[in-house]
Design a protein around this motif. Structure first.
Motif, PDB file in Angstrom:
ATOM      1  N   MET A 320      37.242  41.171  36.178  1.00  0.00           N
ATOM      2  CA  MET A 320      36.536  41.895  37.235  1.00  0.00           C
ATOM      3  C   MET A 320      36.242  43.346  36.853  1.00  0.00           C
ATOM      4  N   ALA A 321      36.701  43.798  35.715  1.00  0.00           N
ATOM      5  CA  ALA A 321      36.434  45.178  35.293  1.00  0.00           C
ATOM      6  C   ALA A 321      34.931  45.417  35.200  1.00  0.00           C
ATOM      7  N   GLY A 322      34.490  46.504  35.810  1.00  0.00           N
ATOM      8  CA  GLY A 322      33.083  46.859  35.823  1.00  0.00           C
ATOM      9  C   GLY A 322      32.314  46.354  37.029  1.00  0.00           C
ATOM     10  N   ARG A 323      32.925  45.468  37.812  1.00  0.00           N
ATOM     11  CA  ARG A 323      32.251  44.914  38.994  1.00  0.00           C
ATOM     12  C   ARG A 323      32.393  45.853  40.195  1.00  0.00           C
ATOM     13  N   GLU A 324      31.424  45.770  41.118  1.00  0.00           N
ATOM     14  CA  GLU A 324      31.523  46.510  42.380  1.00  0.00           C
ATOM     15  C   GLU A 324      32.506  45.800  43.303  1.00  0.00           C
ATOM     16  N   LEU A 325      33.372  46.581  43.933  1.00  0.00           N
ATOM     17  CA  LEU A 325      34.377  46.007  44.826  1.00  0.00           C
ATOM     18  C   LEU A 325      33.725  45.257  45.982  1.00  0.00           C
ATOM     19  N   HIS A 326      32.622  45.793  46.496  1.00  0.00           N
ATOM     20  CA  HIS A 326      31.914  45.147  47.605  1.00  0.00           C
ATOM     21  C   HIS A 326      31.470  43.734  47.219  1.00  0.00           C
ATOM     22  N   ASP A 327      30.959  43.588  45.995  1.00  0.00           N
ATOM     23  CA  ASP A 327      30.492  42.274  45.550  1.00  0.00           C
ATOM     24  C   ASP A 327      31.657  41.309  45.361  1.00  0.00           C
ATOM     25  N   ILE A 328      32.777  41.816  44.868  1.00  0.00           N
ATOM     26  CA  ILE A 328      33.962  40.961  44.693  1.00  0.00           C
ATOM     27  C   ILE A 328      34.454  40.458  46.044  1.00  0.00           C
ATOM     28  N   ALA A 329      34.490  41.351  47.035  1.00  0.00           N
ATOM     29  CA  ALA A 329      34.937  40.961  48.379  1.00  0.00           C
ATOM     30  C   ALA A 329      34.033  39.892  48.969  1.00  0.00           C
ATOM     31  N   GLN A 330      32.726  40.036  48.775  1.00  0.00           N
ATOM     32  CA  GLN A 330      31.792  39.013  49.278  1.00  0.00           C
ATOM     33  C   GLN A 330      32.020  37.681  48.573  1.00  0.00           C
ATOM     34  N   GLU A 331      32.223  37.745  47.271  1.00  0.00           N
ATOM     35  CA  GLU A 331      32.444  36.529  46.480  1.00  0.00           C
ATOM     36  C   GLU A 331      33.718  35.818  46.914  1.00  0.00           C
ATOM     37  N   TRP A 332      34.743  36.598  47.250  1.00  0.00           N
ATOM     38  CA  TRP A 332      36.020  36.033  47.664  1.00  0.00           C
ATOM     39  C   TRP A 332      36.100  35.780  49.171  1.00  0.00           C
ATOM     40  N   CYS A 334      36.346  37.926  51.728  1.00  0.00           N
ATOM     41  CA  CYS A 334      37.438  38.683  52.341  1.00  0.00           C
ATOM     42  C   CYS A 334      36.978  40.120  52.545  1.00  0.00           C
ATOM     43  N   THR A 335      37.815  40.928  53.177  1.00  0.00           N
ATOM     44  CA  THR A 335      37.477  42.339  53.361  1.00  0.00           C
ATOM     45  C   THR A 335      37.652  43.087  52.036  1.00  0.00           C
ATOM     46  N   ILE A 336      37.066  44.268  51.977  1.00  0.00           N
ATOM     47  CA  ILE A 336      37.207  45.096  50.784  1.00  0.00           C
ATOM     48  C   ILE A 336      38.678  45.430  50.548  1.00  0.00           C
ATOM     49  N   GLU A 337      39.396  45.740  51.622  1.00  0.00           N
ATOM     50  CA  GLU A 337      40.817  46.075  51.495  1.00  0.00           C
ATOM     51  C   GLU A 337      41.618  44.887  50.978  1.00  0.00           C
TER      52      GLU A 337
END
Length: 486
Positions: A320-332, A334-337
């Motif tokens: 996940m290095a280099g990815r936007e946290l917002h996009d990771i949360a959407q993919e998973w 879940c919330t950003i937190e």
């Protein structure tokens, strides 16, 4: 005006036809630099000097080696001693142990709270004393000089373990003072705090003052701080920092000064005014890095202040290095937190500052330049590789925010003066031969958020204690750095 010396002499290295920007802030001048051993032997018109090696640098600047006043290079100096990420920028000296996080003195096994994992693994914090750390550096010397601050959080964890969400008791303060006194005796140049971070956030002002007062027992030691707040309560944090300095009778440096979060954009007008008032009564300095994004551990409190968050590294999810946290949360889904919690231990890059504030802080005369880079992470902030050439290329040549002489002063002479580093920071006879040669017409950073480990352009060569460490885009293999003792 150039320095003038005897009409002839002999040296092992003569740098000729340079534009000398000597680090004092005074106007540049044309001349030569003679180096003998690890020192500058003469500066000026040295046409009659004989040298074992002569290097013609016509069209280039000869400046003092840059001093990176804010680093977390404690561990990296041992793991990657070539330190190409700094040598490639023209840096010859790093000040480590910032933000309260020093690799020594640290007693492992008593806890390893955030943000310690952004520096390294707990098993790598294997130096209960500064003497232990210095001994390891001596066995495995780095390419660059290193000075060390004793971290308040490192000492606090060593004494208080995981019971950090309270003020230290008197006996604990006494023990911390003993540990700090030992660290200073063994060569630390001062103490750093990271009052915005969990290990020290519950340390009251009185606790910090009690420790900072130990600094006055030693000559010319300094107090640096990642202040208690850099966002909504940034002005109160500045005032607390000034109070600590006054009460402890210690010189103060405010680390990586910024006003975080969109609702605080523009508040550097207030903070710099407060700093200027403080400077009329006490010794106060500050540093800045030339980017509008910060980087530290991936923590919810910083996410809320940011317009965008990039994952720098994640131990459980390294891909996940280099990815936007917002996009990771959407993919998973879940919330950003929640995503941040699943990624931790992790680091992040936070876009949370305003360019106008950055330029105002950088232009303020007492401001020094520091990178605050985090080596050893998956996709680090580009400041690790780009800070100093970025100032010279973007803010000197392209934006005319600073003159060349002002910028070099902020990277060299001012830094050495503020941190009490003797015989460095100037191109001057008798000073240590830390010298950076660069092309003022081409120097620029190339590191980006997508490709953060890209060396800069325009750095011709770098000498550390008289030895060539970086030349023509490559490391020479020389490791001539020394530990700079307080």
């Amino acid at each position: 005006m150039s320095e003038q010396y005897e009409k002839s002499g002999r040296c092992h290295l003569k740098i000729t036809n340079a534009l000398i920007v000597d680090g004092s802030g005074n106007p540049a001048y044309s001349g030569d630099v003679a180096v003998e051993g690890d020192s500058i032997a003469a500066v000026g018109d040295l046409r009659n000097w004989r040298a074992d090696d002569t290097v013609d640098v016509a069209g280039c600047v000869a400046a003092p080696g840059f001093i990176d006043v804010h680093t977390h290079d404690d561990l990296a100096a041992l793991k990657t001693p070539d330190m190409s990420y700094k040598a490639s920028q023209g840096v010859t000296t790093v000040i480590a142990g910032n933000c309260g996080l020093s690799i020594a003195p640290f007693e492992s096994g008593k806890g390893f709270p955030p943000p310690f994992p952004v520096i390294g693994k707990e098993s790598e914090f294997a130096f209960p004393s500064v003497a232990d750390y210095r001994a390891e550096l001596k066995k495995n010397p780095p390419s660059l000089n290193l000075a060390l601050l004793a971290g308040h959080s490192s000492i606090r964890v060593s004494v208080m373990g995981e019971s950090l969400n309270r003020a230290a008791s008197k006996s604990e303060i006494d023990t911390m003072q003993i540990k700090l006194r030992a660290a200073l005796s063994e060569g630390c140049i001062g103490m750093s705090t990271g009052l915005d971070y969990m290990p020290a956030n519950d340390a009251p002002t009185d606790e910090v003052v009690a420790l900072a007062r130990v600094l006055s027992e030693f000559d010319e030691r300094i107090y640096t701080t990642h202040m208690r707040n850099e966002s909504d309560r940034v002005l109160e944090a500045v005032e607390e920092t000034l109070e600590i300095g006054r009460r402890a009778k210690a010189s103060v440096v405010i680390s990586h000064h910024k006003c975080s979060g969109p609702k605080n954009y523009g508040r550097s007008v207030e903070t710099l005014a407060a700093i200027e008032r403080g400077r009329k009564q006490q010794a106060v300095g500050l540093d800045v890095y030339p980017y509008i994004a910060s980087s530290t551990a991936l923590l919810a409190k910083y996410i809320r202040e940011s317009e965008k968050v990039l994952v720098a590294f994640s131990d459980p999810h390294p891909h996940m290095a280099g990815r936007e946290l917002h996009d990771i949360a959407q993919e998973w889904d879940c919330t950003i937190e929640e995503a941040a919690e699943q990624l931790y231990p992790a680091g992040a890059v936070y876009f949370q500052m305003d360019e106008t504030d950055l330029e105002r802080i950088m232009a303020y005369p007492p401001t020094m330049i520091g990178s605050d880079g985090l080596p050893g992470t998956g996709k680090p902030h580009p400041r690790l590789w780009g800070t100093f050439p970025r100032v010279l290329g973007r803010y000197v040549r392209e934006k005319n925010l600073l003159t060349l002489e002002q910028a070099v002063h902020k990277m060299t002479g001012l830094s050495a003066e503020t941190f009490k580093i003797k015989n460095r920071g100037l191109i001057k006879s008798g000073y240590c031969a830390d010298i950076t040669i660069f092309n003022p017409k081409t120097v620029i950073d190339r590191a980006s958020y997508d490709q953060p480990e890209t060396p800069s352009d325009g750095i011709h060569s770098v000498y550390v204690n008289g030895r060539l460490v970086w030349n023509d885009g490559k490391h020479t293999g020389a490791r001539s750095g020394v530990f700079l003792q307080g």
